[in-house]
Design a protein around this motif. Structure first.
Motif, PDB file in Angstrom:
ATOM      1  N   ASN A  95     -49.965  40.265 -45.406  1.00 34.73           N
ATOM      2  CA  ASN A  95     -50.198  40.563 -47.349  1.00 34.73           C
ATOM      3  C   ASN A  95     -50.078  42.080 -46.739  1.00 34.73           C
ATOM      4  O   ASN A  95     -49.528  42.812 -47.387  1.00 34.73           O
ATOM      5  CB  ASN A  95     -49.770  39.671 -48.094  1.00 34.73           C
ATOM      6  CG  ASN A  95     -49.967  38.836 -48.736  1.00 34.73           C
ATOM      7  OD1 ASN A  95     -48.857  38.144 -47.512  1.00 34.73           O
ATOM      8  ND2 ASN A  95     -50.478  37.448 -49.022  1.00 34.73           N
ATOM      9  N   GLU A 121     -53.720  34.630 -57.090  1.00 33.00           N
ATOM     10  CA  GLU A 121     -52.714  33.416 -56.998  1.00 33.00           C
ATOM     11  C   GLU A 121     -51.599  34.019 -58.552  1.00 33.00           C
ATOM     12  O   GLU A 121     -50.341  34.015 -58.498  1.00 33.00           O
ATOM     13  CB  GLU A 121     -52.721  32.150 -56.478  1.00 33.00           C
ATOM     14  CG  GLU A 121     -53.147  32.864 -55.751  1.00 33.00           C
ATOM     15  CD  GLU A 121     -53.880  31.358 -54.596  1.00 33.00           C
ATOM     16  OE1 GLU A 121     -52.935  30.421 -54.577  1.00 33.00           O
ATOM     17  OE2 GLU A 121     -54.424  31.193 -53.388  1.00 33.00           O
ATOM     18  N   GLU A 122     -52.089  32.636 -59.742  1.00 35.21           N
ATOM     19  CA  GLU A 122     -50.809  32.725 -61.060  1.00 35.21           C
ATOM     20  C   GLU A 122     -50.342  33.920 -61.705  1.00 35.21           C
ATOM     21  O   GLU A 122     -49.420  34.163 -60.948  1.00 35.21           O
ATOM     22  CB  GLU A 122     -51.957  32.412 -61.643  1.00 35.21           C
ATOM     23  CG  GLU A 122     -52.498  31.247 -62.130  1.00 35.21           C
ATOM     24  CD  GLU A 122     -53.367  30.826 -62.863  1.00 35.21           C
ATOM     25  OE1 GLU A 122     -53.421  29.239 -63.073  1.00 35.21           O
ATOM     26  OE2 GLU A 122     -53.709  31.791 -64.045  1.00 35.21           O
ATOM     27  N   PRO A 167     -50.257  37.971 -53.008  1.00 38.85           N
ATOM     28  CA  PRO A 167     -51.642  37.973 -53.580  1.00 38.85           C
ATOM     29  C   PRO A 167     -52.792  38.126 -52.685  1.00 38.85           C
ATOM     30  O   PRO A 167     -52.158  38.101 -51.324  1.00 38.85           O
ATOM     31  CB  PRO A 167     -51.991  36.296 -53.567  1.00 38.85           C
ATOM     32  CG  PRO A 167     -50.709  35.928 -52.639  1.00 38.85           C
ATOM     33  CD  PRO A 167     -49.346  36.975 -51.846  1.00 38.85           C
ATOM     34  N   ARG A 220     -53.318  36.898 -45.137  1.00 36.76           N
ATOM     35  CA  ARG A 220     -54.215  38.273 -46.072  1.00 36.76           C
ATOM     36  C   ARG A 220     -53.479  39.344 -44.832  1.00 36.76           C
ATOM     37  O   ARG A 220     -53.020  40.231 -45.916  1.00 36.76           O
ATOM     38  CB  ARG A 220     -56.044  38.269 -46.226  1.00 36.76           C
ATOM     39  CG  ARG A 220     -56.293  38.479 -47.243  1.00 36.76           C
ATOM     40  CD  ARG A 220     -57.272  37.786 -47.089  1.00 36.76           C
ATOM     41  NE  ARG A 220     -57.917  38.230 -46.201  1.00 36.76           N
ATOM     42  CZ  ARG A 220     -59.528  37.695 -45.797  1.00 36.76           C
ATOM     43  NH1 ARG A 220     -60.297  36.917 -46.575  1.00 36.76           N
ATOM     44  NH2 ARG A 220     -60.307  38.244 -44.786  1.00 36.76           N
ATOM     45  N   LEU A 270     -57.687  33.396 -49.203  1.00 38.79           N
ATOM     46  CA  LEU A 270     -56.945  33.468 -48.090  1.00 38.79           C
ATOM     47  C   LEU A 270     -56.842  33.174 -46.669  1.00 38.79           C
ATOM     48  O   LEU A 270     -57.922  33.928 -46.088  1.00 38.79           O
ATOM     49  CB  LEU A 270     -55.501  34.116 -48.246  1.00 38.79           C
ATOM     50  CG  LEU A 270     -55.417  34.052 -50.015  1.00 38.79           C
ATOM     51  CD1 LEU A 270     -53.854  35.783 -49.924  1.00 38.79           C
ATOM     52  CD2 LEU A 270     -54.255  33.323 -50.217  1.00 38.79           C
ATOM     53  N   ARG A 295     -59.602  34.122 -57.970  1.00 40.00           N
ATOM     54  CA  ARG A 295     -58.720  34.061 -56.697  1.00 40.00           C
ATOM     55  C   ARG A 295     -56.963  33.246 -57.731  1.00 40.00           C
ATOM     56  O   ARG A 295     -56.217  33.643 -57.314  1.00 40.00           O
ATOM     57  CB  ARG A 295     -59.440  32.769 -55.337  1.00 40.00           C
ATOM     58  CG  ARG A 295     -60.713  33.535 -54.915  1.00 40.00           C
ATOM     59  CD  ARG A 295     -61.244  32.750 -54.084  1.00 40.00           C
ATOM     60  NE  ARG A 295     -61.989  33.104 -52.977  1.00 40.00           N
ATOM     61  CZ  ARG A 295     -62.715  32.901 -52.227  1.00 40.00           C
ATOM     62  NH1 ARG A 295     -62.520  31.342 -51.557  1.00 40.00           N
ATOM     63  NH2 ARG A 295     -63.557  33.568 -51.256  1.00 40.00           N
ATOM     64  N   LYS A 296     -57.592  32.191 -58.429  1.00 40.34           N
ATOM     65  CA  LYS A 296     -56.761  31.536 -59.616  1.00 40.34           C
ATOM     66  C   LYS A 296     -56.107  32.538 -59.504  1.00 40.34           C
ATOM     67  O   LYS A 296     -54.738  32.327 -60.188  1.00 40.34           O
ATOM     68  CB  LYS A 296     -57.642  30.370 -60.067  1.00 40.34           C
ATOM     69  CG  LYS A 296     -57.034  29.571 -60.411  1.00 40.34           C
ATOM     70  CD  LYS A 296     -57.409  28.300 -61.514  1.00 40.34           C
ATOM     71  CE  LYS A 296     -56.784  27.547 -62.381  1.00 40.34           C
ATOM     72  NZ  LYS A 296     -56.963  28.527 -63.780  1.00 40.34           N
TER      73      LYS A 296
END
Ligand code: ADP
Ligand code: ZN
Length: 707
Positions: A270, A242-243, A257, A267, A262, A238-239
Motif C-alpha cells: 500500500n 479500515e472502515e 488502509p 503494508r 496489517l 485500526r478498525k
C-alpha cells in the motif's frame, strides 16, 4: 566557492537560487565546518549536504534511519547523474561486495547507510581506509530519547567525532523543540557546529479545524474539491482506518488502509502504491509516518485529534513538501477529548510524565478552540513569533466571531453540579433544554432548578459549549467512569461571576465557506488536459525507470512547464528542476507532449474554425501547419474537408498556377460517369503535384458540381 555551488545548483539540480539558509549552510560545511540544521519539512534539507558533498573531495556518507527514505534519495540522485548507493540489509552478499569494490575504486560519490550499519567496527574500519569528504546525519532527532522516533543506534553516532576528527559533520532535522536540539548537540558531539535555525512556518499549508458533527459527510465535503489529489487521512484506531478506507473507495475516492496491524507485505504494498500512483488517499494511523517522503501530498485530514501540537505539526507537515498549496484539515469533537484523556489516564508512566502529556494535550485543545490566527498560535508554541495574522488559515479568512458565553456557561456548570457530577453531555443537554424523557424522569431531574433554563440555545450550541468548557479545563471528564462531567477547580471564578467567558461562535456547517483553501486547485480546468498528458508521460517514464513519478520531475516543475509552455530545449532548460541530465534524458519527450497537446487541446471544431480563418487570410498550408502546430498532411486533410463543405473556396485554400489547376480539373472531369478517385489520376501528376493537393481539387469539384 559559492559560485561553484551556484553552478552545481543549476547544472545538476536545475534550480536557479538557493533558498533560505541553504547557501550559508553549504558554505559552512563545504569549507570543512560542522553544522546543525533545523529546517521544516520541505525546506530543502537534502541540498544542504548534497551540494557540499559534490564540492568536496571524497565520499559523502549519509546516515538515514529508513530504507524507504534511502532508496528514494538514491533514486533521485541517480536520475540527476550522481553516483549514489544505499548499503542496506535488503542487498545480497554479492551486491554488497560489489558496492564495496566500487567504493574502493572511488566510483561512488554518496553512500547511504543505516546508523546500525555505520557503527559496526568493520564498517568504521573500512571507511577509515577511504577518503571521506563529509558525514551527513539525516533525521538527527532520532537521537533524542524523549522523541517519538528514538533510534538507540543513533546514540552511537557520537563516535564519528573520534574516528574521523577531520571530517565535517552536518546533522539535520525538522523537529523544532529546544530540548531535542540540545540533545542532538550533546549526543552527536556537535558542540562546535554552527547552528542554522529556520522558521518552522509552512506558508503553503492552509489550516482548518472544524467541530465534528457528521464526520463522514464533512470529510466528503472537504474531499469533493480535491478529486484526484493525493492525501492522508489520519484516524486513531485500526478498525476506523479500515472502515474509512472502504467507505471512501465506495464513494469514488480511491483509498488504501495503513496501520500496524496489517500484514507487513500488504503494508509495504500500500505504501508503494501511494508513492507511485497519483491521486490515492492513504487512510492511516500514525504508524504511517516517517517513511513518507512523497512531496506532492496535497492534504492531510485528521478525523481524530492528535495528542499534542508536536504530533499535529509533524503529521500536517507531510502535506505540501513540494511547496505547492496544500491543506491541513481536522474535525474534532468532545469524544476525542474524552478518549485522549482516558488514554492518558490509563497509560503507564509516572505522574510527572502524565502531567507533561496532559499539558501537551491542553495545548492541542487550545489550538482547536483558538479564535485568533491558527498559524500564530501554532508557531508560538514552538517559540516562534509571527508578527501578523497569516491570512491563510480558517480563522483569518472566516473572521471568527466570539460571543459572551458567561451566562450559559454558568448554567452548564450548574447543570453538571446539580445532577451530581456524573452524567455525560447528552443527558446534561436534555436537562438544560427541559426534555421530559424517561432518563430525566427516572432520575427526577425535571425538578432540578436548571431544568429547562437553557431553551435559548439549540442542542448543537450546548454541545459546542460543553466541548469548549472541557477543552478549556473548566469542566473535567470522569475518566474512570463513563465520561461523565465534573467541575474542575478552575471553574470557580466563573461560577462566582468574577470572570467572563468568550467563546468561538460555530459557523453552521451549511453556511460555512468551502472547507479548504482557495488555492487548493493547482490546475485550472482549461489546463487539465495538458496537465494530465504531462503526468501520463511522467508516469510512463517512472515505470520504465522503476522510480516514483516525482523522482522524474516534481509537480512544481511540471506545473511550470504547463504555465510557461517551453517551445525549445533551451526554454526547457530554464525551467526550475530541469538539470542537465534530465534535460538530456526527458526534455524532448516533454516538449513533444506540450506541442502535441497544444493542438490536441483545441477541440476539432475550434481547430477547423481557426484553419478556415487562416486560409482566408491567405496563409499557405505550410504556414498554417506551423501556426496550428500540426502536420502539413493534417492541414491538407482539413482543407479538403472544408472545401467539400463549401466553407472555403479552392482559391482561398491553395495558391495554384491557373493552367496547372485547369489541367488537374480536366483530368478529373475527362473521365466518364463518376468522378474518378485521386489514386486514378495521381499517376498523371506524379512528381509535379502532391496528392494532398489533388484531394483538395477533387473536393472542390465534388462541391461545385454536386457530384
Ligand atoms: P526536506 O528534506 O527539508 O523535507 P527536500 O530536501 O526534500 O526537503 O526538498 C523539498 C523540495 O524542495 C524538493 O523537491 C527539492 O528538490 C526542492 N528544493 C530544495 N531546494 C530548492 C531550491 N533552492 N530551489 C528549488 N527547489 C528546491
Ligand atoms: Zn491565520
Amino acid at each position: 566557492m559559492l559560485d561553484q555551488a551556484q553552478r552545481i545548483l543549476k547544472d545538476v539540480f536545475g534550480y536557479d537560487a538557493f533558498r533560505g539558509n541553504q547557501s550559508a549552510i553549504i558554505e559552512q560545511v563545504a569549507s570543512g565546518g560542522d553544522a546543525l540544521v533545523l529546517m521544516p519539512t520541505g525546506g530543502g534539507k537534502s541540498l544542504c549536504f548534497q551540494v557540499p558533498g559534490l564540492l568536496r573531495e571524497g565520499l559523502t556518507v549519509v546516515v538515514s534511519p529508513l530504507i524507504a527514505l534511502m532508496d528514494d534519495q538514491v533514486a533521485t540522485l541517480d536520475e540527476l547523474g550522481i553516483a549514489a548507493v544505499a548499503l542496506n540489509s535488503t542487498l545480497s552478499p554479492e551486491e554488497q561486495r560489489d558496492i564495496a569494490d566500487r567504493l574502493r575504486r572511488n566510483e561512488i560519490k554518496m553512500l547511504y547507510l543505516a546508523p546500525e550499519r555505520l557503527v559496526q567496527p568493520r564498517m568504521l574500519a573500512f571507511l577509515q581506509r577511504l577518503e571521506i569528504g563529509l558525514f551527513a546525519i539525516d533525521e538527527a532527532h532520532c537521537v533524542s530519547q524523549w522523541g517519538h522516533d528514538f533510534r538507540p543506534e543513533y546514540l552511537q553516532l557520537g563516535q564519528l567525532a573520534e574516528f574521523f576528527p577531520t571530517v565535517p559533520r552536518i546533522a539535520l532535522t525538522a523537529t523544532a523543540d529546544k530540548r531535542t536540539r540540545e540533545e542532538i548537540v550533546q549526543r552527536l558531539k556537535l558542540e562546535n557546529a554552527e547552528r542554522f535555525l529556520s522558521s518552522f512556518d509552512r506558508p503553503n499549508i492552509f489550516y482548518r479545524i472544524v467541530p465534528k458533527d457528521q464526520p463522514r459527510k464533512q470529510l466528503l465535503g472537504f474531499l469533493a474539491e480535491r478529486r484526484g489529489d493525493a492525501g492522508i487521512v489520519y484516524c486513531l484506531s485500526r478498525k476506523k482506518v479500515e472502515e474509512m478506507a472502504a467507505f471512501l473507495s465506495e464513494q469514488g475516492f480511491p483509498a488504501l488502509p495503513y496501520h500496524a496491524g496489517l500484514p507487513n507485505d500488504l503494508r509495504a504494498f500500500n505504501q508503494k502504491r501511494f508513492l507511485n500512483e497519483e491521486g490515492l488517499i492513504m487512510v492511516a494511523t500514525i504508524a504511517f509516518g516517517m517513511g513518507i517522503d512523497k512531496p506532492n501530498v496535497r492534504f492531510v485530514a485528521h478525523l481524530d485529534l492528535p495528542k499534542s501540537l508536536e504530533a499535529y505539526y509533524q503529521e500536517t507537515g507531510r502535506a505540501g513538501r513540494d511547496g505547492l498549496p496544500a491543506d491541513a484539515w481536522m474535525a474534532y469533537g468532545l469524544q476525542d477529548v474524552i478518549f485522549l484523556k482516558q488514554m492518558l489516564n490509563n497509560s503507564e508512566g509516572d505522574e510527572r510524565h502524565k502531567r507533561v502529556e496532559q499539558h501537551k494535550l491542553d495545548a492541542m485543545l487550545a489550538l482547536c478552540e483558538e479564535t485568533r490566527c491558527r498559524r500564530q498560535a501554532l508557531l508560538a508554541y514552538f517559540d516562534e513569533v509571527l508578527a501578523e495574522p497569516c491570512g491563510h488559515c480558517d480563522n483569518c479568512v472566516d473572521e471568527v466571531q466570539t460571543w459572551d458565553a458567561t451566562e450559559p456557561a454558568r448554567q452548564a456548570l450548574s447543570a453538571i453540579y446539580r445532577s451530581g457530577q456524573r452524567y455525560g453531555v447528552g443527558h446534561l443537554v436534555d436537562v438544560l433544554l427541559g426534555r421530559d424523557n424517561e432518563k430525566v424522569r427516572s432520575l427526577g431531574h425535571q425538578h432540578l432548578s436548571v431544568f429547562g433554563v437553557g431553551k435559548g440555545l439549540a442542542e448543537g450550541e450546548w454541545r459546542s459549549l460543553f466541548r469548549q468548557l472541557v477543552a478549556r479545563g473548566l469542566a473535567d471528564v470522569d475518566l474512570d467512569g463513563f465520561g461523565g462531567l465534573r467541575l474542575s477547580d478552575s471553574c470557580r471564578p466563573l461560577l462566582r461571576g468574577e470572570v467572563t467567558l468568550e467563546l468561538r461562535r460555530e459557523i453552521a456547517s451549511k453556511t460555512a465557506k468551502p472547507a479548504g483553501s482557495a488555492a487548493s486547485q493547482l490546475v485550472r480546468s482549461e489546463e487539465r488536459e495538458t496537465w494530465e498528458a504531462l503526468r501520463t508521460l511522467r508516469r510512463k517514464l517512472a515505470e520504465e525507470h522503476g522510480v516514483p513519478p516525482y523522482v522524474i520531475f516534481p509537480d512544481a516543475t511540471l506545473l511550470e512547464m504547463l504555465r510557461s509552455q517551453p517551445a525549445t530545449l533551451g526554454d526547457m532548460a530554464r525551467i526550475s528542476g530541469v538539470g542537465a541530465r534530465k534535460l538530456e534524458r526527458y526534455g524532448q519527450a516533454f516538449l513533444d507532449v506540450l506541442q502535441g497537446s497544444a493542438a490536441a487541446a483545441r477541440s476539432p471544431a475550434d481547430l477547423r474554425h481557426e484553419l478556415i480563418t487562416l486560409a482566408r487570410a491567405g496563409m499557405t498550408p505550410s504556414q498554417i501547419a506551423r501556426q496550428l502546430d500540426c502536420s502539413e498532411k493534417n492541414v491538407y486533410t482539413m482543407l479538403a474537408e472544408a472545401i467539400g463543405q463549401q466553407l472555403l473556396s479552392l482559391e482561398q485554400a491553395l495558391d495554384l498556377p491557373e493552367d496547372l489547376l485547369g489541367e488537374i480539373q480536366d483530368a478529373f472531369l475527362d473521365a466518364e460517369g463518376e468522378l474518378p478517385s485521386v489514386a486514378s489520376v495521381a499517376q498523371l501528376f506524379a512528381g509535379r503535384v502532391p496528392e494532398a493537393v489533388l484531394f483538395c481539387v477533387r473536393a472542390s469539384l465534388e462541391a461545385e458540381f454536386d457530384l
